[in-house]
Design a protein around this motif. Structure first.
Motif, PDB file in Angstrom:
ATOM      1  N   ASN A 179       0.835  -1.198   0.000  1.00 48.24           N
ATOM      2  CA  ASN A 179       0.000   0.000   0.000  1.00 48.24           C
ATOM      3  C   ASN A 179       0.870   1.249   0.000  1.00 48.24           C
ATOM      4  O   ASN A 179       1.966   1.261   0.555  1.00 48.24           O
ATOM      5  N   SER A 186       1.327   5.495  -1.909  1.00 48.77           N
ATOM      6  CA  SER A 186       1.060   6.375  -3.036  1.00 48.77           C
ATOM      7  C   SER A 186       2.377   6.813  -3.647  1.00 48.77           C
ATOM      8  O   SER A 186       3.419   6.787  -2.997  1.00 48.77           O
ATOM      9  N   ASP A 204      -0.435   8.641  -8.760  1.00 46.04           N
ATOM     10  CA  ASP A 204      -1.006   7.324  -8.470  1.00 46.04           C
ATOM     11  C   ASP A 204      -1.423   7.273  -7.010  1.00 46.04           C
ATOM     12  O   ASP A 204      -0.603   7.026  -6.130  1.00 46.04           O
ATOM     13  N   HIS A 239      -3.181   5.109  -5.312  1.00 48.21           N
ATOM     14  CA  HIS A 239      -3.200   3.783  -4.680  1.00 48.21           C
ATOM     15  C   HIS A 239      -4.393   3.580  -3.759  1.00 48.21           C
ATOM     16  O   HIS A 239      -4.254   3.057  -2.659  1.00 48.21           O
TER      17      HIS A 239
END
Length: 379
Positions: A229, A231, A251, A253
């Motif tokens: 996990n 970003s 992005d 995520h």
């Protein structure tokens, strides 16, 4: 989402002027308004037109109200949402909205747009999810906008490694801990250049004479956050691109959902022209670009939750120690309506830090569970 695009004139009492919406071949709406009030009104209308059930269901989940729709099976989830304080947080967000007249007017226009669409529906026009679950959409409110904010805040920050880190620190000591979790890692490069000089005297940090160390043993760790996990984003200078123009890659995520959490749209008004994705439940473009800049949003994965040991005065657990004073434990009683069953009243024990974690609910949440310090107060 409706397959039939509205291609007729729609009249709404809240509109100040006319608004044109053009749908492109990718079904993205381009909204052209003569003022921002009308722009956000129509954005709310179109969000509801395409994703009404998603909008409402996600804020019902955030506020701990799923039991009203799907019955007793959602009770533990609803208790969890109530106990961590999603509704209390939404109240604070609403108070913040009241302090910003521009934000408040945009949210009100958006809310009126959502409700104009809801009020235009007959029962047979309800999205299919309402028919399958046999209930009707509620009116949209500013509180629901605030609940969406809380939903996103929890989605991006609702996990913790505190218990695992405390165990490691107590077992191996600070030196070994810092080798693995260096707070000043060279990999954490700030946006501001490192060589920037600062013309001010930094505030001196007064360290306590003695550092309190919680006893983390006895708490099993069943859940561990997904190590993948996170970003990321990056930007390329025009000197390095074929077009000669800069490129921003972003992005966030977020979890993969169906429908998507995002809604692509183009917003145009006299002083605003932005294209990108919005969140269903609030106005504006969250990630996108205009004629001058592009912007993105990623999760810094900061530790924004803390847990506090509680020293009770006696076995009644009605008072706890703080700053050498005994303070009262406050009770927050939540009324949870359950479809097809009796209403449940759930009690959260509150300190000035926040709610006290309890086994009966928090252990049952797979994302949270005993990765947190059960029996401690969460802030």
């Amino acid at each position: 989402m409706s397959d039939n695009l509205p291609n007729q004139n729609i009249f709404a009492e809240y509109l100040i002027d006319s608004v044109n919406v053009i749908w492109d071949d990718r079904r993205v709406p381009h909204i052209f308004a003569n003022n921002e009030h009308d722009l956000f009104f129509v954005q709310g209308y179109l969000h509801a037109f395409d994703r009404l059930w998603q909008m409402e269901f996600q804020v019902m989940a955030a506020g701990g109200r799923l039991s009203e729709i799907i019955g007793h099976k959602a009770l533990e989830y609803d208790k969890f949402q109530r106990r961590i304080g999603m509704m209390r947080g939404a109240k604070s967000v609403l108070e913040y909205y009241q302090q910003d007249s521009l934000m408040l007017s945009s949210l009100k226009a958006y809310t009126n747009g959502v409700n104009t669409y809801i009020n235009s529906l007959t029962i047979d026009q309800y999205p299919i999810e309402y028919k399958l679950l046999d209930y009707a959409p509620e009116q949209w409110t500013l509180r629901k906008c605030a609940l969406l904010y809380m939903y996103m805040a929890w989605e991006l920050s609702g996990s913790t490694n505190d218990l695992a880190h405390t165990k490691f620190l107590k077992e191996f000591g600070m030196q070994d801990y810092m080798e693995l979790y260096d707070f000043n890692s060279p990999l954490l490069s700030p946006i501001i250049p490192r060589e920037t000089s600062w013309d001010f005297e930094p505030i001196k940090i007064v360290k306590p004479e003695k550092v309190y160390m919680s006893d983390p043993y006895g708490d099993g760790i069943k859940y561990k956050p997904n190590p993948n996990n996170g970003s990321n984003n990056f930007a390329l200078s025009g000197d390095r691109t074929k077009s000669g123009l800069p490129i921003l890659a972003n992005d966030p995520h977020l979890n993969l959902t169906l429908p998507s959490i995002w809604y692509e749209n183009h917003l145009v008004a006299p002083n605003l022209n932005s294209y990108g994705v919005s969140l269903l439940g609030v106005p504006c473009v969250i990630i996108g670009y205009n004629k001058d800049i592009a912007w993105g949003s990623t999760n810094g994965m900061n530790d924004v939750m803390d847990f506090y040991d509680i020293t009770y005065k006696d076995k009644s657990r009605k008072e706890y120690l703080h700053d050498n004073q005994w303070k009262n434990i406050e009770l927050s009683i939540e009324k949870i309506s359950i479809r097809g069953a009796k209403t449940v009243f759930d009690t959260t024990y509150m300190t000035h830090h926040g709610p006290i974690m309890s086994h009966d609910v928090f252990d049952k949440m797979p994302r949270f569970g005993s990765a947190v310090a059960i029996g401690r107060a969460m802030k």
